[in-house]
Every structure is written in structure tokens, then in C-alpha cells.
Design a protein around this motif. Sequence first.
Motif, PDB file in Angstrom:
ATOM      1  N   GLU A   1      41.763  41.005  56.131  1.00  0.00           N
ATOM      2  CA  GLU A   1      40.583  40.248  56.550  1.00  0.00           C
ATOM      3  C   GLU A   1      39.356  40.602  55.708  1.00  0.00           C
ATOM      4  OE1 GLU A   1      42.602  41.949  58.661  1.00  0.00           O
ATOM      5  OE2 GLU A   1      43.627  40.214  59.515  1.00  0.00           O
TER       6      GLU A   1
ATOM      7  N   GLN B   1      39.814  38.759  52.452  1.00  0.00           N
ATOM      8  CA  GLN B   1      39.589  37.333  52.711  1.00  0.00           C
ATOM      9  C   GLN B   1      38.105  37.024  52.753  1.00  0.00           C
ATOM     10  OE1 GLN B   1      41.324  36.087  56.426  1.00  0.00           O
ATOM     11  NE2 GLN B   1      40.061  34.261  56.528  1.00  0.00           N
ATOM     12  N   GLU B   2      37.377  37.806  53.501  1.00  0.00           N
ATOM     13  CA  GLU B   2      35.945  37.584  53.657  1.00  0.00           C
ATOM     14  C   GLU B   2      35.196  37.822  52.342  1.00  0.00           C
ATOM     15  OE1 GLU B   2      32.506  39.579  56.366  1.00  0.00           O
ATOM     16  OE2 GLU B   2      34.428  39.175  57.333  1.00  0.00           O
ATOM     17  N   TYR B   3      35.538  38.886  51.639  1.00  0.00           N
ATOM     18  CA  TYR B   3      34.841  39.229  50.396  1.00  0.00           C
ATOM     19  C   TYR B   3      35.040  38.152  49.329  1.00  0.00           C
ATOM     20  CZ  TYR B   3      33.021  42.014  46.564  1.00  0.00           C
ATOM     21  OH  TYR B   3      32.280  42.462  45.510  1.00  0.00           O
ATOM     22  N   LEU B   4      36.264  37.649  49.211  1.00  0.00           N
ATOM     23  CA  LEU B   4      36.562  36.640  48.195  1.00  0.00           C
ATOM     24  C   LEU B   4      36.232  35.220  48.645  1.00  0.00           C
ATOM     25  CD1 LEU B   4      39.982  37.944  46.830  1.00  0.00           C
ATOM     26  CD2 LEU B   4      37.720  38.195  45.782  1.00  0.00           C
ATOM     27  N   GLY B   5      35.982  35.048  49.936  1.00  0.00           N
ATOM     28  CA  GLY B   5      35.689  33.713  50.450  1.00  0.00           C
ATOM     29  C   GLY B   5      36.888  32.795  50.401  1.00  0.00           C
ATOM     30  N   ILE B   6      38.069  33.353  50.714  1.00  0.00           N
ATOM     31  CA  ILE B   6      39.299  32.566  50.686  1.00  0.00           C
ATOM     32  C   ILE B   6      39.872  32.490  52.097  1.00  0.00           C
ATOM     33  CG2 ILE B   6      39.816  33.091  48.279  1.00  0.00           C
ATOM     34  CD1 ILE B   6      41.776  35.236  49.222  1.00  0.00           C
TER      35      ILE B   6
ATOM     36  N   MET C   1      28.826  39.713  56.593  1.00  0.00           N
ATOM     37  CA  MET C   1      29.936  40.110  55.732  1.00  0.00           C
ATOM     38  C   MET C   1      30.086  41.621  55.793  1.00  0.00           C
ATOM     39  SD  MET C   1      30.445  39.770  51.604  1.00  0.00           S
ATOM     40  CE  MET C   1      30.839  38.053  51.584  1.00  0.00           C
TER      41      MET C   1
END
Length: 59
Positions: free
Chosen positions: A13, A16-21, A1
Amino acid sequence: MNDIVNKPVLDVEDIQEYLGIGRRQAYELVNSGQLHVVRIGRRIKISREVFLTWLNGQH
């Protein structure tokens, strides 16, 4: 991450990665008007401070 703490400016991006969406959800978020975003051509950039403030519910 990716560690967003070390990045002053985030990409979709990163969010997206931080929130897991998913990708679609991340773009819906940045296009919703809830966050101040900067558009540079086709790129969308978000200040880390703006994102973290939004995430913590502070306006």
C-alpha cells in the motif's frame, strides 16, 4: 500521503500510494521479481532502500 522516508520497511500500500498507481499494478510490481520482497505469511514487505534503489534505476 505516508512519508516513506520515515519507514524502514514498506507495505504494498505504501508503494501504491507513493507511485500513484492502482492496487493491482502495485501487486504486479512486487510479484514481478524486479524488487526483493519478503513474505511473512500473507503479508509482503519491501525494504525502503531496495525500493528507492529500484526507483532510481540503480541495481
